[in-house]
Design a protein around this motif. Sequence first.
Motif, PDB file in Angstrom:
ATOM      1  N   GLU A 253     102.242  -3.887 104.522  1.00  0.00           N
ATOM      2  CA  GLU A 253     101.311  -4.910 105.561  1.00  0.00           C
ATOM      3  C   GLU A 253     102.032  -4.926 106.886  1.00  0.00           C
ATOM      4  OE1 GLU A 253      99.374  -9.265 105.451  1.00  0.00           O
ATOM      5  OE2 GLU A 253     100.619  -8.609 103.847  1.00  0.00           O
ATOM      6  N   ALA A 254     103.158  -5.103 107.196  1.00  0.00           N
ATOM      7  CA  ALA A 254     103.611  -5.529 108.302  1.00  0.00           C
ATOM      8  C   ALA A 254     103.711  -4.107 109.259  1.00  0.00           C
ATOM      9  CB  ALA A 254     105.372  -5.852 108.178  1.00  0.00           C
ATOM     10  N   PHE A 255     103.827  -3.013 108.652  1.00  0.00           N
ATOM     11  CA  PHE A 255     103.656  -1.648 109.539  1.00  0.00           C
ATOM     12  C   PHE A 255     102.456  -1.288 109.826  1.00  0.00           C
ATOM     13  CE2 PHE A 255     108.277  -0.302 108.146  1.00  0.00           C
ATOM     14  CZ  PHE A 255     108.798  -0.535 109.157  1.00  0.00           C
ATOM     15  N   GLY A 256     101.330  -2.040 109.003  1.00  0.00           N
ATOM     16  CA  GLY A 256     100.215  -1.655 109.166  1.00  0.00           C
ATOM     17  C   GLY A 256      99.823  -0.302 108.454  1.00  0.00           C
ATOM     18  N   PHE A 257     100.407   0.053 107.307  1.00  0.00           N
ATOM     19  CA  PHE A 257     100.296   0.930 106.412  1.00  0.00           C
ATOM     20  C   PHE A 257      99.258   0.636 105.345  1.00  0.00           C
ATOM     21  CE2 PHE A 257     104.786   2.647 106.760  1.00  0.00           C
ATOM     22  CZ  PHE A 257     104.633   3.056 108.160  1.00  0.00           C
ATOM     23  N   ASP A 258      98.449   1.648 104.925  1.00  0.00           N
ATOM     24  CA  ASP A 258      97.565   1.112 103.669  1.00  0.00           C
ATOM     25  C   ASP A 258      98.253   1.651 102.580  1.00  0.00           C
ATOM     26  OD1 ASP A 258      95.384   0.362 105.362  1.00  0.00           O
ATOM     27  OD2 ASP A 258      95.026   2.592 105.723  1.00  0.00           O
ATOM     28  N   VAL A 259      97.889   0.783 101.346  1.00  0.00           N
ATOM     29  CA  VAL A 259      98.849   0.995 100.120  1.00  0.00           C
ATOM     30  C   VAL A 259      97.884   1.140  98.793  1.00  0.00           C
ATOM     31  CG1 VAL A 259     100.638   0.327  98.250  1.00  0.00           C
ATOM     32  CG2 VAL A 259     101.208   0.236 100.636  1.00  0.00           C
ATOM     33  N   LEU A 260      97.697   2.205  98.168  1.00  0.00           N
ATOM     34  CA  LEU A 260      97.019   2.153  97.002  1.00  0.00           C
ATOM     35  C   LEU A 260      97.936   2.262  95.740  1.00  0.00           C
ATOM     36  CD1 LEU A 260      94.066   2.548  95.783  1.00  0.00           C
ATOM     37  CD2 LEU A 260      94.385   5.141  96.072  1.00  0.00           C
ATOM     38  N   VAL A 261      97.610   1.599  94.591  1.00  0.00           N
ATOM     39  CA  VAL A 261      98.294   1.593  93.393  1.00  0.00           C
ATOM     40  C   VAL A 261      97.560   2.110  92.393  1.00  0.00           C
ATOM     41  CG1 VAL A 261      99.701   0.146  91.819  1.00  0.00           C
ATOM     42  CG2 VAL A 261      99.831  -0.432  94.233  1.00  0.00           C
ATOM     43  N   GLY A 262      97.864   3.051  91.673  1.00  0.00           N
ATOM     44  CA  GLY A 262      97.087   3.738  90.746  1.00  0.00           C
ATOM     45  C   GLY A 262      98.076   4.426  89.833  1.00  0.00           C
TER      46      GLY A 262
END
Length: 960
Positions: free
Chosen positions: A196-205
């Motif tokens: 979030e701080a870096f501006g990356f998107d994260v998807l957990v699955g």
Amino acid sequence: MSQLSPLSLAQLENSGEFIERHVGPGANERQQMLETLGVQSLEQLIDETVPKSIRLQQPLAMGGPRTEAETLSYLKQVASKNQVKRSLIGLGYHETIVPTVILRNVMENPGWYTAYTPYQPEVAQGRLEALITFQQMTMDLTGMDLASASLLDEATAAAEAMALAKRVSKNKKSNLFFVDEQCFPQTIDVVKTRAEAFGFDVLVGTAEQALENDLFGILLQYPCRDGSLRDERELIAKLHERKSIVCVATDILALVVLTSPGELGADVVLGSSQRFGVPMGFGGPHAAFFGTRDQYKRSMPGRIIGVSVDSRGNSALRMAMQTREQHIRREKANSNICTAQVLLANMAAFYAVYHGPEGLKRIANRVHRLTDILARGLKKTGLPILNESYFDTLSIDLGARQAEIVSAAEKAGYNLFAGVDGVVSISLNECCSRNDVENLWAVLIGPDHGLTIDGLDGVSSAIPASLQREGSILTHEVFNRYHSETEMLRYLKRLENKDLSLTHSMIALGSCTMKLNATSEMIPVTWTEFGNIHPFAPAAQTGGYRQMITELETMLREITGFDAVCMQPNSGAQGEYAGLLAIRKYHESRGEGHRNVCLIPSSAHGTNPASAMMTSMRVVVVECDSKGNVDVDDLRAKAQDLSDSLSCLMITYPSTHGVYEEEIIEICNIIHQHGGQVYMDGANLNAQVGLSKPGVIGADVSHMNLHKTFAIPHGGGGPGMGPIGIKAHLAPFVSNHSVVKLDGPNADSGAVSAAPWGSASILPISWAYIRMLGEQGLRASTETAILNANYMAKRLGEHFPVLYSGRNGRVAHECIIDLRPLKAASGISEEDVAKRLIDFGFHAPTMSFPVAGTLMIEPTESESKAELDRFIGAMIAIRGEIAQVEAGTLDAENNMLKNAPHTLADITSESWDRPYSKQQAAYPLSWVAEGKFWPSVNRIDNVYGDRNLHCSCPTTDSYR
């Protein structure tokens, strides 16, 4: 007949307080130093040094000092409120047996735990050898080409892996990082916070879902959180076809018997080395390991130990690629990592050395064998085990019986992990026995289960054939020589003897505060009640820890003037990161998420701009004036110009230049007038305690380096703790935790460290330090630190220029001497002086920071006048040698400074062609001979080491 003491009972009871042990100069020495400074009293010196505008109007509400015996007795009572049960929770934390030869001779040995980061490698060859052994161990077990010398914990290592993946991935169009849902929950938590701080998107699955997305990287867990083992070769190959970087979090003991992640195709491998002989300690400190491919070495986070040569051509170790350090690269650094977990990495490496490959296999196979027998018994009675494959962890579907079984297990002395949907996980470990398996059967099945260990023992099929490790591990000779305690003891002592620590002499490092780490503070760390507690143990079992932490938080709030304290950051740099995240979330909560400018003075620690970069802030540098203070006019102009986008100011107080800035309150007011927040770097808090409070001066948040101001030892480069103090309006926005919910922060505030209270097992050190000193001792410590620094500045100022000073010509708790004029006149550099100090038995002060060509000196309050005078004498002698070079009586290149440090090999060599004597080289002053410290190598060639990067263990012959 002897005469009875004329002292009263109260005086007798109060004599010999801890303050007399901690503060170095006695009353007579203090008076002599005051006379040298031309003041009548310590109070007069403080009045001349510390601005009245920031002085406290009343003493700290801390209570009086406690004796060492009283403190330990009370803390033992607190610790007894912790219930030590057999922890089978897993999730990256396991009970382990610390070999007693390592416990006594490393963990409890000040020769190891009081050493400093190996920036001066000539006096750090022992711990450097231990660290390169840690790297070798990591490379062997992970199958990677290159490894670092440790990171802070597994979760933050995973976050660093994500950042590396973004830097090196050829899929530049993607902003998505995928996390397998089988990763540990705390790891997912920390990765999400960092993303979030870096501006990356994260998807957990699920891992299979990864192929449905366009990724720059992915994180897998091996073995999985539920204990299952998956052969991901095919998945990894497909991900590589899509230009994704594959990161794998893994278990170090499992890797002893499992195929390495490198062989499966991983690009980055990481995990915790905790179960290699490091206590759980309620979450830390533990050394994370991190390995990657050779092609990514320039993007690796943290430190790497490499092999170079010294001036005699002998093999020597050093920190490789040091230009990646934040103090040089600042906001362009790969990460804000400034410390590691060296002491714990050393312990893990020594665990591998002591047991050797065969011993580790026995341990791993025994853990797996017990797990397999447990599983067979459960299956025989019909309990549904969800994972057919496993190393040490079983997940069992208990449905509605989950709470009943977990409670019954707790009553029987076991902690199990209660997952979702009625699932219970059990992770066995090195400490488990046949009796534990039988007790677990009784809990899960019933006391009349009728099962026997021998009846269910057999060849396991729970590890798939494709994932069974083939070939040898840990083949280097260091892992195959020291298996008897006699040999191990001598090996540890041989390494210890190569290192200079506080057991030898003062280490006057500016900004690093190498003060006394008192034995009474250290003793509780290895108590079972603190060491053998899982960070996710039920709250009812951790009452002692929670009480101690609460009491420490209360004391830190009083000392700093903040409304709340977040204990989670496990280093100073992590504290910076956590504090800036809180500021960022605070602005967002007010609809001002566009505020992203961080003002940072040019004198700041390099971690400041690096931390700002990690929270996606834009760094704008504020200039300093000729006296080293922040240029208030420049600050005001930039704050005005950037008012709409100003997020915060990061400032160190007293300044990094070693002076109390008179205008600090105005500086804070300027920032607040333009809607910004003030982050005060706590590196120099040692000059404030008892005299002023950052929360009163105007700071909104500040980290507290417990390994500096509050006496946690540096451990050769870690552990550390960097809790943050915050004002009330920021308190909701500090870190929470996904596994252990913390009171105070918003529920959606992500974690910054793997454990809820960071490296909790070393918090008793700071707790005891504060409690034993009390208000009087804390203030006396600060005042004495200021006295010692000014005494040293006065004495050295007669021979070297002191670069900065405040009003009345006073410095704070440290001073900077300027060697640039001498270098211009003689060619002798600050590095030459640093290496020459080794010949006198001293570690160099901080070199070329914050100003190139200088030495920053901080004597701390713990050093006596006699020790200060020894150091001053060495510096004066060195100045005399420089004068001889200036005068031409010493050769400009072939002199004792350029050739320093001198080893025993130099002095015993039959050939000696230098224009100065062996006596001048090795015993430059008469007292040096009394306890001569011999460096084991000559000056190391840094350039050679970087051009010929080699980061695995050299052979024993190369040391000869």
